[in-house]
Design an enzyme around this catalytic site. Structure first.
Site, PDB file in Angstrom:
ATOM      1  N   CYS A  85      57.064   9.088 -32.097  1.00 15.62           N
ATOM      2  CA  CYS A  85      58.262   8.445 -32.644  1.00 15.62           C
ATOM      3  C   CYS A  85      58.571   7.131 -31.945  1.00 15.62           C
ATOM      4  O   CYS A  85      59.291   6.303 -32.489  1.00 15.62           O
ATOM      5  CB  CYS A  85      59.468   9.367 -32.633  1.00 15.62           C
ATOM      6  SG  CYS A  85      59.411  10.676 -31.448  1.00 15.62           S
ATOM      7  N   HIS A 124      47.502  -0.318 -19.585  1.00 14.72           N
ATOM      8  CA  HIS A 124      48.569   0.095 -20.506  1.00 14.72           C
ATOM      9  C   HIS A 124      48.401   1.562 -20.908  1.00 14.72           C
ATOM     10  O   HIS A 124      49.346   2.330 -20.891  1.00 14.72           O
ATOM     11  CB  HIS A 124      48.580  -0.796 -21.740  1.00 14.72           C
ATOM     12  CG  HIS A 124      49.651  -0.450 -22.720  1.00 14.72           C
ATOM     13  ND1 HIS A 124      50.956  -0.852 -22.560  1.00 14.72           N
ATOM     14  CD2 HIS A 124      49.632   0.305 -23.848  1.00 14.72           C
ATOM     15  CE1 HIS A 124      51.682  -0.376 -23.550  1.00 14.72           C
ATOM     16  NE2 HIS A 124      50.907   0.333 -24.349  1.00 14.72           N
TER      17      HIS A 124
END
Lengths: 439, 271
Positions: A56, A104
Site C-alpha cells: 500500500c 535502497h
C-alpha cells in the site's frame, strides 16, 4: 546456478509514500494481483531478470539490464502507465542504479524506508513478492542473490539494532489505542466499512488480539461477504450502517467514497441507545469518510490516518538513533554486495585463464606420460609439478585481475589480459561455477 | 486515659513516622511513575503498607490519649480520613490492580496527612451528650465512604487526563502510564458504589446518634445540611450511572466535583 552475464547493472524504478500522493499510488497498485502483472511484465522484459513489489505504500520494479534505454522506457511505461505521465516521472518516482539500487532495496527490506520505520510487515511483503517472481521465473542468479541478501540484511538490522523493538505500524498503533479505550478487546465488535487493503490489515491485527467479532459493510455486497467469510464475520450493506453502529465498538472505514459517509448528527443520537459505551472510529480513507466532528461527541474517539501517523511519530526520535546504526549496517552490506557483483566482471576471465592452464597441463601430460615408464608415485609427482608451474605462472595475471581497477569493470584491462592469453577463442560463457567468490 | 507527657511524646513521634513513611511511599510511587521500574513500585507498596500500619497505631494511641474514638477534631478526622483511604486502597488492590493508581492515591494520602499536620493537635474533651457508641459507628462509616470516594476521585482525575490525551490525538506523557479508560471507568463505578453504600450507612447512623444526643433525627444545622448535599450529589451520580448509562468523561468529572464538595464541607464544618 547459471552464468551471470557481466556488465549488467541493477536498476530500480518506483514510487513510495514519500514521493507520490496516495491518489496516484492507488492507480499503480496491482488490481489483478501479482499473477497478472508478472505475466504482462514477462512479455516486456523477456529474459531480463526482474522483480516487482507492490504494497500500500510503494510500488517498485527491480531489473537487471545492460543499459538498454528502450527496455527501461517500456518497463517504466508498464509500471507507471497512465497514472504518471512521462514528464511527471521526475517529480513522483525515483530511479536508482547500481549501488544506490542495492542500498535502497536493503533499506526497504530493513523497514527504514517504511511509513512507520521499523515495522516488520514489509519483509514479509518482499518475501511474498519474491515468491511470486520466482514462481514466474522472472528472477535469475543476480536478483536471487540480491533478494536473499536483502532478507539476511533485514535480519541483521533487526537483531543488531533496536529498530524493531518499538515497531508500531499504523495498525498496531490503532490496536494500542483501542486497548487504551476499551481495556480488553475480547468481547468487542469491529465494523469494517469498505473492504480496502489497509482495512483488512487493521482487522487482521485486531483479530490477532482476540477481538470478539467482525462485521463488513461494503458497497458491493459480494466483496463484503467474501471478506466477512475470511474473518468468520457477517456482512451487511452500507444502508444498514446506522443500525450496526448500535452494536459495534470499533469502526474502521476505508471506502473510496468522495464525500463523508458518516456525519456527527447521525452518530450523536446513537450514543443514548448505546448507553454511552465508547465508540472508536478509525478513518484510513483518503479522502476522509468520517466527519471530523465525530470526535466532539462524548465517548467517541476518531483517528484518521494522519493522527495515527502522528501517534506513531512519537517513537520516532528513539528509533531515529537506531536508524543511524541500521544505515551503517546497510552501507556495509551494500559495499559487500557491490564488491561481489564487481567481482563477477572478472570472474569469467579468471575462470577461463585457469581452465586454459588446466587444459594445457592435461594435454601435455597426456602426451608425455604414456611415453615414460613411471610408477604411480612418480606419475603423481610429475602431475603436481606441471600444475605447480601453471599456477605459479598464473599468479601475477590473476593478482592483476583481482586488483581494484579490474574489479570495477575496466574492460580495456580485462580485454588486454584476454588477448595476451588468447582467451577469446575459448568461450567465455561456458558453464563455469560463478558462485566462486573471486575475492 | 493516658495523659502522661511521655505518651504525648510517643504520639507525636508516631505521627512524624506516619508522615515520613507515607511521603517516602509517595516519592517511590512518583519515581515509579516516571521511570516505570517495577522494583520501585514494590518498594512503594511496602512503604504504603507500613504507613497503613503506622496510621492504625497512631489512631489507637490517639484513642488512649483522649479516651474516645479520635474523630472529633479536624486533625483526628483528617488522619482517620487518610487511614480510610489507605485501607480502601488496599482492600481494592487486593481484588484487582489498576496501573499507576497507587501514585495518585498515595499523593492524596500525603496531602491529607500534611493538612492534618498543620491542624492543632490539642485534646478537646467531647461534650457529654455526644459520648455514645454511635460516634465511632457514624464516623467510621462516613470516613470509610470518603475513603472510597477519594479513590473514585483519583480514578476520575486519571480518567480525565487519559481521556484528554486520547481526544486530543497527541499522545503524550500520560498515555502509556495510565490504564485504559474502561478500567478507570469501572474503578469509578466500583468505588462510587461502595462509597455510596457507606455514605448511606453513615447518614442513617448519624441520624440515630442525633436522635440519641439531641432528641431529633435531623436538626438542619450546617454540618447536617452539608452531609445531605453530599449524599444527594452522589445519589444523582449513582442514579445517572446505573439508569441513564452515564459514563466516561462526564461521570469522571462528576466524581471529581463530588469529592471537592466533600473536602470543602469537611474543611468548613470541622474548623
Amino acid at each position: 546456478m547459471g552464468n551471470i552475464p557481466t556488465g549488467r547493472t541493477i536498476t530500480l524504478l518506483g514510487v513510495n509514500h514519500k514521493t507520490t500522493p496516495v491518489e496516484i499510488r492507488e492507480c499503480l497498485a496491482l488490481r489483478g494481483g501479482y499473477e497478472e502483472a508478472l505475466t504482462d511484465l514477462k512479455a516486456i522484459a523477456g529474459e531480463v531478470e526482474h522483480y516487482l513489489l507492490s504494497t500500500c505504500n510503494r510500488v517498485e520494479l527491480l531489473f537487471v539490464s545492460n543499459g538498454d534505454a528502450l527496455l527501461e522506457e517500456r518497463l517504466a511505461g508498464f509500471l507507471f502507465g497512465d497514472a504518471i505521465l512521462p514528464e511527471d516521472r521526475q517529480r513522483y518516482s525515483y530511479r536508482y542504479v547500481g549501488a544506490e539500487a542495492v542500498n535502497h532495496l536493503f533499506q526497504v527490506a530493513s523497514s527504514l524506508d517504511s511509513l512507520v520505520v521499523g515495522e516488520a510487515q514489509i519483509l514479509g511483503q518482499i518475501k511474498e513478492a519474491y515468491r511470486h517472481a520466482a514462481a514466474h521465473q522472472c528472477t535469475g542468479p543476480l536478483l536471487n542473490k540480491l533478494l536473499h541478501k536483502s532478507f539476511s540484511v533485514a535480519k541483521r538490522v533487526r537483531s543488531e539494532t533496536g529498530i524493531g523493538s518499538a515497531a508500531v505500524s499504523i495498525s498496531s498503533a490503532a490496536v494500542g489505542l483501542a486497548k487504551k479505550i476499551f481495556g480488553r478487546l475480547e468481547e468487542k465488535q469491529v465494523l469494517l466499512i469498505g473492504a480496502g487493503e489497509m482495512a483488512e490489515l487493521a482487522a487482521e491485527h485486531l483479530i490477532g488480539q482476540g477481538i470478539g467479532g467482525v462485521m463488513v459493510a461494503n458497497r458491493t455486497v459480494e466483496r463484503a461477504v467474501e471478506l466477512a467469510g475470511r474473518f468468520h464475520g457477517r456482512a451487511c450493506s452500507l444502508d444498514d450502517l446506522i443500525t450496526q453502529l448500535r452494536e459495534v465498538d470499533i469502526v474502521i472505514s476505508s471506502t473510496g467514497a468522495a464525500g463523508l459517509i458518516l456525519r456527527e448528527e447521525e452518530v450523536r443520537p446513537l450514543m443514548r441507545s448505546r448507553r454511552n459505551r465508547p465508540l472508536f472510529f478509525i478513518d484510513i480513507a483518503v479522502p476522509r469518510d468520517l466527519d471530523p466532528a465525530l470526535n466532539d461527541i462524548d465517548n467517541v474517539f476518531l483517528y484518521d490516518i494522519d493522527d495515527l501517523s502522528q501517534v506513531v511519530e512519537g517513537n520516532r526520535a528513539e528509533r531515529e538513533k537506531e536508524a543511524v546504526t541500521a544505515r551503517q549496517i546497510i552501507d556495509e552490506e551494500t559495499h559487500k554486495f557491490c564488491r561481489w557483483q564487481e567481482g563477477l566482471a572478472v570472474t569469467p576471465t579468471i575462470a577461463a585463464l585457469r581452465r586454459k592452464a588446466d587444459d594445457i597441463c592435461r594435454r601435455e601430460l597426456a602426451r608425455t606420460l604414456p611415453k615414460l615408464e613411471l610408477n604411480e608415485g612418480d606419475r603423481q609427482r610429475i602431475e603436481r609439478l606441471a600444475q605447480s608451474i601453471a599456477s605459479k605462472m598464473l599468479y601475477d595475471p590473476l593478482q592483476f585481475l583481482k586488483s581494484p581497477s579490474c574489479r570495477q569493470g575496466d574492460t580495456a584491462k580485462i580485454d588486454m589480459v584476454r588477448t595476451v592469453f588468447g582467451l577469446e577463442n575459448n568461450g567465455v560463457s561456458d558453464d563455469d561455477d560463478t558462485s566462486v567468490d573471486p575475492a | 486515659m493516658l495523659q502522661q507527657p511521655w505518651f504525648h511524646q510517643v504520639n507525636t513521634y508516631l505521627f512524624l513516622g506516619v508522615l515520613l513513611v507515607t511521603v517516602a511511599a509517595s516519592a517511590y510511587y512518583v519515581s515509579y511513575f516516571v521511570g516505570q521500574q517495577n522494583h520501585r513500585r514494590d518498594w512503594a507498596r511496602r512503604l504504603l503498607l507500613g504507613s497503613l500500619v503506622l496510621q492504625s497505631l497512631y489512631i489507637v494511641s490517639r484513642y488512649f490519649l483522649i479516651g474516645n474514638t479520635p474523630v472529633t477534631t479536624y486533625h483526628e478526622t483528617v488522619v482517620f480520613f487518610a487511614w480510610a483511604t489507605t485501607a480502601a486502597y488496599f482492600s481494592f488492590r487486593w481484588r484487582y490492580t489498576v496501573r499507576n493508581f497507587g501514585t495518585f492515591v498515595s499523593f492524596l494520602i500525603v496531602l491529607l496527612l500534611i493538612a492534618a499536620a498543620f491542624a492543632p493537635r490539642q485534646v478537646i474533651p467531647l461534650e457529654p451528650p455526644l459520648r455514645s457508641w454511635w460516634l465511632p459507628v457514624h464516623a467510621g462509616f462516613s470516613l470509610i465512604a470518603y475513603g472510597f470516594l477519594g479513590l473514585a476521585f483519583c480514578g476520575g482525575l486519571m480518567y480525565l487526563l487519559q481521556e484528554r490525551e486520547l481526544k486530543s490525538r497527541r499522545l503524550g506523557y500520560f498515555y502509556s502510564r495510565l490504564p485504559s479508560l474502561d478500567a478507570l471507568d469501572q474503578l469509578n463505578s466500583h468505588c462510587l458504589a461502595i462509597g455510596f453504600v457507606f455514605l448511606c450507612l453513615g447518614m442513617v447512623s448519624g441520624s440515630f446518634w442525633s436522635k440519641q444526643a439531641w432528641g431529633t433525627y435531623f436538626r438542619w444545622n450546617p454540618k447536617e445540611v452539608c452531609s445531605l448535599i453530599i449524599w444527594l450529589v452522589y445519589l444523582v451520580q449513582i442514579h445517572l450511572r446505573f439508569t441513564a448509562g452515564w459514563r466516561g468523561r462526564r461521570a469522571a468529572f462528576m466524581v471529581v466535583v463530588g469529592f471537592v464538595v466533600v473536602i470543602l464541607t469537611l474543611w468548613r464544618v470541622t474548623t
